[in-house]
Design a protein around this motif. Structure first.
Motif, PDB file in Angstrom:
ATOM      1  N   ARG A  51       0.734  -1.060  -0.178  1.00  0.00           N
ATOM      2  CA  ARG A  51      -0.100   0.093   0.014  1.00  0.00           C
ATOM      3  C   ARG A  51       0.772   1.381   0.215  1.00  0.00           C
ATOM      4  N   GLY A  52       0.272   2.387  -0.038  1.00  0.00           N
ATOM      5  CA  GLY A  52       1.002   3.732   0.337  1.00  0.00           C
ATOM      6  C   GLY A  52       1.852   3.887  -1.097  1.00  0.00           C
ATOM      7  N   LYS A  53       2.769   4.582  -0.676  1.00  0.00           N
ATOM      8  CA  LYS A  53       3.818   5.219  -1.435  1.00  0.00           C
ATOM      9  C   LYS A  53       4.351   4.205  -2.242  1.00  0.00           C
ATOM     10  N   GLU A  54       5.023   2.887  -1.745  1.00  0.00           N
ATOM     11  CA  GLU A  54       5.683   2.066  -2.394  1.00  0.00           C
ATOM     12  C   GLU A  54       4.719   1.495  -3.689  1.00  0.00           C
ATOM     13  N   PHE A 110       2.200   2.826  -5.116  1.00  0.00           N
ATOM     14  CA  PHE A 110       1.755   3.927  -6.104  1.00  0.00           C
ATOM     15  C   PHE A 110       3.145   4.076  -6.969  1.00  0.00           C
ATOM     16  N   MET A 111       4.401   3.975  -6.570  1.00  0.00           N
ATOM     17  CA  MET A 111       5.427   4.014  -7.273  1.00  0.00           C
ATOM     18  C   MET A 111       5.829   2.862  -8.063  1.00  0.00           C
ATOM     19  N   ARG A 112       5.505   1.797  -7.550  1.00  0.00           N
ATOM     20  CA  ARG A 112       5.441   0.408  -8.578  1.00  0.00           C
ATOM     21  C   ARG A 112       4.414   0.543  -9.714  1.00  0.00           C
TER      22      ARG A 112
END
Length: 252
Positions: A2-5, A7-9
């Motif tokens: 979840r979250g930032k990781e 989103f970046m993936r």
């Protein structure tokens, strides 16, 4: 995940990468690349490029000899006012426009001129106030009332940008935004040596003229052709948030 990781993936996968970048990509250029900065134009080439781009946006252009400017500018404004049925215009309080001296002759021709300065509209008799005598609009200055009832504005840009046909207007003192934003048409008068090639040169000029934040004008207006507005269905409308007709007079 979840979250930032996550989103970046997701972004990385959309870009065709297996994993997000571990390090920031290299940035070989900061600002204008050298090959673009070194690209120069002669004054005639700058004029031609500005006219080509300005015309493509439906703008009208007149190039006149600077010695003939007073007669040529007055004649152009008078003709334009006649074609559009305009009886009142506003203009910047600018040294270049003052030297052209067209106020009296236009007034004698039945075209009232509102100069953007204190007392510049004292001779103007205004029409009715849209909000009535007690509304907020009625409490604004007589000058602003007069400018809002003008259909043509005359300005002297601080510079013009050739490759985008953009006028750069530094609003300050006698150079009010209302003159270029409230009217249905504008006439921009400027010298050929005020034309720069790229947008960055206009920003550099702005920074040079106003190095201190406290001295900066209230706004920097960039006008590229007539006002264009489109709704969510891409229906294009001309002249809603600014002038719908734009004219440039270049003094060479």
């Amino acid at each position: 995940m979840r979250g930032k990781e996550a989103f970046m993936r997701n972004i990385s996968s959309r870009l065709g990468r297996r994993e997000p970048l571990a390090e920031a990509p290299s940035r070989p250029f900061i600002g204008v690349p050298d090959f673009y900065r070194e690209r120069t134009r002669t004054q005639d080439e700058l004029i031609d490029e500005f006219i080509q781009s300005w015309t493509a946006l439906s703008g009208k252009t007149l190039v006149v000899d600077e010695a003939e400017a007073p007669q040529a500018v007055e004649a152009y404004i008078r003709q334009l006012a006649g074609e559009l049925g305009i009886k009142r215009i506003s203009r910047w309080e600018h040294e270049g426009l003052e030297k052209l001296g067209f106020d009296q002759s236009l007034n004698e021709a039945g075209i009232e001129v509102v100069a953007w300065r204190e007392g510049g509209a004292d001779h103007i008799e205004l029409g009715g106030l849209p909000t009535g005598p007690d509304g907020n609009w009625a409490r604004r200055s007589h000058l602003l009332h007069a400018a809002e009832q003008c259909r043509l504005g005359v300005v002297w840009p601080d510079c013009a940008i050739a490759n985008t046909s953009t006028l750069a207007l530094f609003s300050q003192g006698g150079k009010g935004r209302s003159v270029s934003l409230l009217t249905e048409a504008i006439v921009a008068v400027f010298r050929a040596d005020q034309i720069v090639y790229r947008m960055g040169e206009a920003f550099a000029l702005f920074k040079k003229q106003f190095p201190n934040v406290t001295d900066m004008p209230s706004s920097l207006n960039l006008i590229t052709g007539p006002s264009r507005s489109a709704d969510i269905e891409n229906d294009l409308t001309i002249g809603i948030h600014g002038p719908g007709k734009v004219h440039a007079i270049i003094l060479k």
